[in-house]
Design a protein around this motif. Structure first.
Motif, short mmCIF file in Angstrom:
data_model
loop_
_atom_site.label_atom_id
_atom_site.label_comp_id
_atom_site.label_asym_id
_atom_site.label_seq_id
_atom_site.Cartn_x
_atom_site.Cartn_y
_atom_site.Cartn_z
N PHE A 158 36.64 34.05 25.80
CA PHE A 158 37.32 33.87 24.48
C PHE A 158 36.00 33.63 23.64
CE2 PHE A 158 42.12 33.31 24.29
CZ PHE A 158 42.32 34.23 25.33
N THR A 159 35.98 34.15 22.29
CA THR A 159 34.76 33.69 21.34
C THR A 159 35.60 33.25 19.90
OG1 THR A 159 33.39 35.53 22.20
CG2 THR A 159 32.81 34.39 20.25
N PRO A 160 35.25 32.12 19.54
CA PRO A 160 35.75 31.67 18.38
C PRO A 160 35.10 32.43 17.20
CG PRO A 160 34.00 30.20 19.09
CD PRO A 160 34.17 31.24 20.15
N GLN A 167 25.97 29.91 14.57
CA GLN A 167 24.52 29.41 14.93
C GLN A 167 24.56 28.15 15.69
OE1 GLN A 167 21.76 31.35 14.79
NE2 GLN A 167 20.85 29.48 15.97
N LYS A 168 25.50 27.18 15.18
CA LYS A 168 25.77 26.07 16.00
C LYS A 168 26.03 26.22 17.26
CE LYS A 168 26.14 23.18 11.91
NZ LYS A 168 27.09 22.03 11.23
N VAL A 169 27.05 27.06 17.53
CA VAL A 169 27.47 27.48 18.98
C VAL A 169 26.37 28.27 19.84
CG1 VAL A 169 29.00 28.90 20.25
CG2 VAL A 169 29.80 27.80 18.25
N ASN A 170 25.66 28.97 19.18
CA ASN A 170 24.48 29.37 19.88
C ASN A 170 23.48 28.45 20.19
OD1 ASN A 170 25.88 31.88 19.80
ND2 ASN A 170 24.65 32.66 17.88
N ASP A 171 23.05 27.52 19.40
CA ASP A 171 22.12 26.70 19.94
C ASP A 171 22.58 25.25 20.54
OD1 ASP A 171 22.80 24.96 17.78
OD2 ASP A 171 21.54 25.72 16.45
N GLY A 172 23.90 25.28 20.76
CA GLY A 172 24.44 24.24 21.50
C GLY A 172 24.76 23.18 20.71
N THR A 173 24.66 23.07 19.44
CA THR A 173 25.10 21.94 18.38
C THR A 173 26.56 21.73 18.49
OG1 THR A 173 23.22 22.47 16.94
CG2 THR A 173 24.89 21.15 16.15
N ILE A 174 27.11 22.86 18.61
CA ILE A 174 28.63 22.93 18.86
C ILE A 174 28.87 23.51 20.48
CG2 ILE A 174 31.10 23.70 18.38
CD1 ILE A 174 30.23 24.07 15.63
N ARG A 175 29.36 22.53 21.35
CA ARG A 175 29.41 22.92 22.64
C ARG A 175 30.62 23.64 23.00
NH1 ARG A 175 27.71 18.08 22.48
NH2 ARG A 175 29.82 17.02 23.21
#
Length: 255
Positions: A140-142, A151-159
């Motif tokens: 699943f992708t949000p 971008q936060k998901v991609n860089d790990g800021t949002i896990r």
């Protein structure tokens, strides 16, 4: 040698009979996303199954349901001729993988709200800038997130933590160790009410990003059947409403 020739001829005839019998393979998600659709204990069930079975019965087709994990299902559907249809599907899902592929989508069979659900004490307390962790199903992708959040998901800021079991996703969401669960409130509420017997343990937060997704049947090769399916959807609205009521999909409280 004669026996071998007879067997080969018999197998060829059997394959021809299967082809003329309009038997198709439908690839479905190997997840329990009930009541929308579910594959559990070797059986495909839910609203999606009943609807596709009704179409097959009325049209004279025969569907064989093959379940695969969400990500693998996309790759198999797009690159392997072993699957005739994919359900559910949406043009936005895995759009990068579909580039260059002539995928035809049916008219929507249902519209599903998907977004973030939180513990009751966190309702209206989180924002797009304060979310740090999300748990969801593997594959699943949000999608409702704006570019900045993606971008936060991609860089790990949002896990984003992914699990193979939807029951595990909900259980982890209830611990409070994660900010939110990404899924459909229809499915969350069903599990909380009917399976875990903990109604209201997670609540759909409309202040956080959410989206409305159309679920469709898709195919690359069987475009004529997709057209037949569209005609079926158009001419059988009373049946479709009956199925939605059966699975409580007309209840606005679940959205």
């Amino acid at each position: 040698m004669k026996l071998a020739s007879v067997l080969v001829a018999f197998l060829c005839m059997a394959r021809m009979d299967a082809a003329t019998a309009n038997s198709f393979v439908v690839g479905v998600e190997e997840i329990d996303y009930y009541p929308l659709h579910s594959y559990a204990n070797g059986k495909f069930s839910g609203y999606g199954r009943d609807l596709l079975d009704a179409f097959a019965k009325q049209s004279g087709h025969s569907f064989i349901y093959t379940a695969l994990p969400v990500s693998r299902l996309f790759h198999t559907f797009l690159n392997d001729n072993s699957i005739d249809f994919k359900y559910p599907d949406n043009p936005s899902w895995q759009a990068d993988l579909k580039k260059g592929k002539a995928v035809l989508y049916s008219n929507p069979v249902i519209n599903v709200m998907e977004g973030l659900l939180v513990k009751p004490e966190k309702i209206d307390q989180l924002s797009e800038t304060s979310i740090k962790s999300i748990v969801t199903m593997r594959g699943f992708t949000p999608w409702p997130f704006e570019q900045a959040m993606r971008q936060k998901v991609n860089d790990g800021t949002i896990r984003v933590y992914q699990e193979d079991s939807f029951r595990k996703v909900i259980t982890l969401g209830m611990t409070g160790h994660y900010d939110a669960v990404y899924a459909s409130p229809i499915v969350i509420n069903y599990y909380l009410d009917e399976v875990l017997h903990k109604p209201g343990a997670l609540v759909f937060d409309r202040r956080l990003p959410f989206e409305s997704n159309d679920f469709s049947l898709s195919s690359i090769r069987q475009t004529d059947v997709i057209k037949q399916f569209n005609e079926f959807l158009e001419k059988n609205q009373p049946l479709i409403m009956e199925l939605k009521r059966k699975y409580r999909l007309t209840d606005k409280s679940v959205q």
